[in-house]
Design a protein around this motif. Structure first.
Motif, mmCIF file in Angstrom:
data_model
loop_
_atom_site.group_PDB
_atom_site.id
_atom_site.type_symbol
_atom_site.label_atom_id
_atom_site.label_comp_id
_atom_site.label_asym_id
_atom_site.label_seq_id
_atom_site.Cartn_x
_atom_site.Cartn_y
_atom_site.Cartn_z
ATOM 1 N N SER A 1 -12.118 -120.094 -48.369
ATOM 2 C CA SER A 1 -11.439 -120.337 -49.647
ATOM 3 C C SER A 1 -11.152 -121.806 -49.880
ATOM 4 N N ASN B 1 -14.595 -121.136 -54.522
ATOM 5 C CA ASN B 1 -14.087 -119.855 -55.000
ATOM 6 C C ASN B 1 -15.041 -118.738 -54.608
ATOM 7 N N LYS C 1 -13.022 -114.590 -47.857
ATOM 8 C CA LYS C 1 -12.094 -115.659 -48.214
ATOM 9 C C LYS C 1 -11.375 -116.217 -46.987
#
Length: 319
Positions: A25, A29, A157
């Motif tokens: 992350s 994105n 992420k």
């Protein structure tokens, strides 16, 4: 030294101790995808918004991708979870299978089989692409699922990532930019050849067909990945060629590529047909007899067995 080797050297072997540990992350994105209802014809088109599936990357091993087999309409995008991503986004298939990686060469969307990354400007496409390549096995190992393995959005992420300083990232981006642009251009050439096959010397296919009954036939070239496959398909010579190897696969000199092909196929007494001094020199280094195709593009300095048309190869091999 190629980009993956530079990545390893800069960011693994010589990683700076002051670089912080973060997650994917911190690189960009993470974006998922979606599939518009297949029951609504208006959601799909042949010339609309690029919509990529893992199957598209299975069929096309290129580094860059512009479109898949099917596009979606603006309405299809609006009525699904698919998200429009910019050029330079890095697509990563997160299931069925995990680990297809490609760079968007234009605005694209994907189905739900992806957890793609839109890189932050200071990080750049090249770093994200080679980071995923280098960490593919580790990402696969954290996948979960009872029916089939999948990398979830949260897993993607939160996957650990070293965050280099901006100067080093900029240095890597500057190094990779011309290499990626060259690769993009070569892949464009391959796609062009798919619809615009070349013109081949007289007698090539008939001669290959006859020779294949007596000898295993191979191709070695200094070309990029994908070029030989497109050329063989366009010429209809796929049934007659047992194997091939090119610079794009080996990233080494032609003599070494010849030796790698020999080792791979257990060849003990091959001959090489070429049309340049470079071909002759490579054969000499590899210890392989050379036949000069005089009708081709170049010339040679020494005397070699010579053919003046491709069909003459049948006779010279039988002598």
């Amino acid at each position: 030294m190629q980009a993956q080797a530079i990545f390893i050297d800069l960011f693994i072997t010589n990683a700076k101790p002051e670089w912080k540990m973060g997650t994917i992350s911190d690189l960009g994105n993470v974006v998922g995808g979606g599939t518009p209802s297949k029951k609504v014809e208006e959601y799909y088109t042949n010339d609309g918004i690029a919509w990529i599936t893992p199957k598209d990357l299975s069929n096309d091993k290129s580094k860059f991708i512009t479109h898949g087999e099917t596009d979606i309409t603006d309405l299809g995008l609006a009525k699904s979870s698919a998200t429009l991503m910019p050029r330079g986004s890095v697509l990563f298939s997160s299931r069925a299978p995990i680990g297809y990686i490609a760079i968007a060469d234009g605005q694209v969307s994907t189905n739900q089989g992806f957890k793609s990354i839109v890189p932050f400007d200071n990080v750049g496409t090249a770093y994200v692409y080679y980071f995923l390549k280098e960490n593919l096995s580790a990402i696969e190992n954290v996948a979960s699922g009872s029916t089939f393995k999948e990398v979830s959005g949260g897993t993607m992420k939160n996957f650990p990532a070293v965050i280099p300083d901006d100067d080093t990232l900029a240095k890597f981006k500057q190094f990779c930019s011309p290499l990626l642009e060259q690769q993009r251009a070569l892949e464009y050439e391959n796609r062009y050849l798919e619809t615009h096959p070349g013109v081949y010397y007289e007698g090539v296919i008939d001669t290959l067909k006859e020779l294949a009954l007596e000898y295993p036939l191979f191709i070695v070239s200094n070309c990029q990945c994908g070029y030989i496959e497109v050329m063989m398909k366009g010429a209809g010579m796929e049934p007659y060629i047992k194997d091939f190897l090119c610079f794009g696969q080996t990233q080494t000199s032609k003599d070494q590529t010849i030796l790698k092909l020999m080792e791979k196929n257990n060849l003990t007494n091959p001959v090489y047909v070429g049309d340049t001094q470079g071909d002759a020199d490579s054969c000499k280094k590899a210890g392989v007899p050379f036949i000069f195709a005089e009708y081709g593009l170049g010339d040679v300095k020494e005397d070699y067995p010579t053919i003046h048309s491709f069909s003459e190869l049948k006779n010279i091999l039988r002598e």
